[in-house]
Design an enzyme around this catalytic site. Structure first.
Site, PDB file in Angstrom:
ATOM      1  N   VAL A  26      38.818  39.845  41.422  1.00 11.98           N
ATOM      2  CA  VAL A  26      37.728  40.625  42.007  1.00 11.98           C
ATOM      3  C   VAL A  26      36.590  39.681  42.415  1.00 11.98           C
ATOM      4  O   VAL A  26      36.274  38.727  41.704  1.00 11.98           O
ATOM      5  CB  VAL A  26      37.255  41.684  40.968  1.00 11.98           C
ATOM      6  CG1 VAL A  26      35.983  42.372  41.415  1.00 11.98           C
ATOM      7  CG2 VAL A  26      38.368  42.694  40.730  1.00 11.98           C
TER       8      VAL A  26
ATOM      9  N   ASP B 297      47.796  33.645  46.138  1.00 10.91           N
ATOM     10  CA  ASP B 297      46.484  33.693  45.511  1.00 10.91           C
ATOM     11  C   ASP B 297      46.291  32.329  44.835  1.00 10.91           C
ATOM     12  O   ASP B 297      47.269  31.593  44.628  1.00 10.91           O
ATOM     13  CB  ASP B 297      46.480  34.835  44.475  1.00 10.91           C
ATOM     14  CG  ASP B 297      45.208  34.855  43.657  1.00 10.91           C
ATOM     15  OD1 ASP B 297      44.121  34.773  44.250  1.00 10.91           O
ATOM     16  OD2 ASP B 297      45.311  34.935  42.414  1.00 10.91           O
TER      17      ASP B 297
ATOM     18  N   SER C   4      38.003  33.640  46.325  1.00 10.84           N
ATOM     19  CA  SER C   4      36.956  32.719  45.865  1.00 10.84           C
ATOM     20  C   SER C   4      36.289  31.948  46.989  1.00 10.84           C
ATOM     21  O   SER C   4      36.933  31.424  47.886  1.00 10.84           O
ATOM     22  CB  SER C   4      37.557  31.719  44.877  1.00 10.84           C
ATOM     23  OG  SER C   4      36.577  30.768  44.516  1.00 10.84           O
TER      24      SER C   4
ATOM     25  N   ASP D 212      43.488  31.428  42.023  1.00 11.43           N
ATOM     26  CA  ASP D 212      43.077  31.474  40.616  1.00 11.43           C
ATOM     27  C   ASP D 212      44.095  32.244  39.783  1.00 11.43           C
ATOM     28  O   ASP D 212      44.278  33.439  39.972  1.00 11.43           O
ATOM     29  CB  ASP D 212      41.701  32.143  40.489  1.00 11.43           C
ATOM     30  CG  ASP D 212      40.617  31.381  41.251  1.00 11.43           C
ATOM     31  OD1 ASP D 212      40.645  30.147  41.220  1.00 11.43           O
ATOM     32  OD2 ASP D 212      39.754  32.028  41.867  1.00 11.43           O
TER      33      ASP D 212
ATOM     34  N   ASP E 108      48.349  37.281  40.666  1.00 12.28           N
ATOM     35  CA  ASP E 108      48.323  37.485  39.215  1.00 12.28           C
ATOM     36  C   ASP E 108      47.405  38.644  38.824  1.00 12.28           C
ATOM     37  O   ASP E 108      47.228  38.906  37.634  1.00 12.28           O
ATOM     38  CB  ASP E 108      47.826  36.218  38.493  1.00 12.28           C
ATOM     39  CG  ASP E 108      46.347  36.004  38.699  1.00 12.28           C
ATOM     40  OD1 ASP E 108      45.886  36.183  39.850  1.00 12.28           O
ATOM     41  OD2 ASP E 108      45.639  35.697  37.729  1.00 12.28           O
TER      42      ASP E 108
ATOM     43  N   ARG F   8      32.902  37.933  43.414  1.00  9.53           N
ATOM     44  CA  ARG F   8      31.819  37.583  42.481  1.00  9.53           C
ATOM     45  C   ARG F   8      30.853  38.746  42.217  1.00  9.53           C
ATOM     46  O   ARG F   8      30.566  39.076  41.083  1.00  9.53           O
ATOM     47  CB  ARG F   8      31.040  36.386  43.040  1.00  9.53           C
ATOM     48  CG  ARG F   8      30.224  35.669  42.006  1.00  9.53           C
ATOM     49  CD  ARG F   8      29.494  34.487  42.623  1.00  9.53           C
ATOM     50  NE  ARG F   8      30.396  33.558  43.320  1.00  9.53           N
ATOM     51  CZ  ARG F   8      29.994  32.567  44.101  1.00  9.53           C
ATOM     52  NH1 ARG F   8      28.701  32.369  44.283  1.00  9.53           N
ATOM     53  NH2 ARG F   8      30.868  31.783  44.699  1.00  9.53           N
TER      54      ARG F   8
HETATM   55  C1  BG6 Z   1      39.106  35.209  42.535  1.00 11.37           C
HETATM   56  C2  BG6 Z   1      39.059  35.184  41.026  1.00 11.37           C
HETATM   57  O1  BG6 Z   1      40.106  34.368  42.984  1.00 11.37           O
HETATM   58  O2  BG6 Z   1      37.864  34.790  43.080  1.00 11.37           O
HETATM   59  C3  BG6 Z   1      37.885  35.998  40.510  1.00 11.37           C
HETATM   60  O3  BG6 Z   1      40.263  35.698  40.507  1.00 11.37           O
HETATM   61  C4  BG6 Z   1      36.601  35.522  41.175  1.00 11.37           C
HETATM   62  O4  BG6 Z   1      37.808  35.858  39.110  1.00 11.37           O
HETATM   63  C5  BG6 Z   1      36.749  35.579  42.692  1.00 11.37           C
HETATM   64  O5  BG6 Z   1      35.510  36.348  40.781  1.00 11.37           O
HETATM   65  C6  BG6 Z   1      35.508  35.064  43.420  1.00 11.37           C
HETATM   66  O6  BG6 Z   1      35.353  33.701  43.150  1.00 11.37           O
HETATM   67  P1  BG6 Z   1      34.042  32.868  43.423  1.00 11.37           P
HETATM   68  O7  BG6 Z   1      34.475  31.453  43.146  1.00 11.37           O
HETATM   69  O8  BG6 Z   1      33.690  33.061  44.877  1.00 11.37           O
HETATM   70  O9  BG6 Z   1      32.970  33.354  42.537  1.00 11.37           O
HETATM   71 MG    MG Z   2      44.176  35.387  40.804  1.00 17.15          MG
END
Ligand code: BG6
Ligand code: MG
Length: 215
Positions: A46, A8, A113, A10, A167, A48
């Site tokens: 989770v 992962d 993300s 973030d 995490d 967006r």
């Molecule tokens: C995850 C994060 O990796 O990505 C979340 O832990 C986040 O907090 C999710 O909401 C989506 O990310 P993004 O950058 O597409 O908004």
């Molecule tokens: Mg994470």
């Protein structure tokens, strides 16, 4: 036999989990929604849209407003990540990626993300990842296993031969649902369901992970 590790992003390779929190917090403050660090816990890992739904706590909202709020949060987040540089890799992360490669094993990214590509580029670790699955790769977000299955498929390996490093509770659930073994980073209240738990990657060597997986 373990042949790959899926990381992962973030909160695992870099501390962008904090930036996600601050961006949501700013949006919540502007909208007059109560939002504490504790409220942020279920948002970890989770996607967006689902994160916004949790933040709204059932408050009904027209689609247009949902889109606007997601865009606003993302703009705040983009401001934060502009400054990311290789120095923002979390302790132990780069050493471990290198060690995995040196041992002839594979590495992949498994991040929900849509901004993962930019963060990886800023961190300068694209060359240390053999495959990438991000917020653009699959429809169903964590805790569905799809993202990690996509990463494993790119590596050409079955889930049983890959270990997910996460995490977030949602990420550990996703790993389990996909038949992956998992390493949780952080407090047991959050990642205690993983096959092994470490506080962070600091000082963690490949041999520690393999031993913890009984491999
Ligand atoms: C995850 C994060 O990796 O990505 C979340 O832990 C986040 O907090 C999710 O909401 C989506 O990310 P993004 O950058 O597409 O908004
Ligand atoms: Mg994470």
């Amino acid at each position: 036999m373990i042949r790959a590790f899926i990381f992962d992003l973030d909160g695992v390779l870099t501390d962008t989990a904090e930036y996600h929190y601050r961006a949501w917090k700013r949006l919540a403050d502007e909208e007059g929604l109560p939002f504490t660090r504790e409220d942020n816990e279920p948002l970890r890992g989770v996607a967006r849209r689902e994160s916004l739904m949790l933040l709204l706590k059932g408050r009904a909202c027209p689609e247009e407003e949902i889109q606007e709020m997601m865009a606003r949060k993302n703009n705040y987040y983009l401001e934060f990540i502009k400054e990311i540089a290789p120095r923002d890799l979390l302790p132990g992360a780069k050493e471990l990626l290198k060690e995995i490669h040196a041992a002839g094993l594979k590495t992949a990214l498994g991040s929900a993300s849509k901004n993962a590509g930019e963060v990886i580029e800023r961190l300068g670790i694209g060359g240390l990842l053999d495959a990438t699955a991000d917020g653009h790769s699959v429809e169903r977000a964590k805790p569905a296993p799809d993202l990690f299955l996509h990463a494993a498929a790119q590596l050409g390996l079955p889930p049983a031969q890959c270990v997910v490093v996460e995490d977030a509770t949602a990420g550990i659930e996703a790993a389990k649902a996909g038949g992956f073994r998992s390493v949780g980073l952080g407090p047991p209240e959050r990642v205690g369901n993983a096959d092994a738990v470490f506080p962070s990657l600091a000082g963690v060597r490949l041999v520690d992970l393999l031993r913890a997986m009984h491999a």
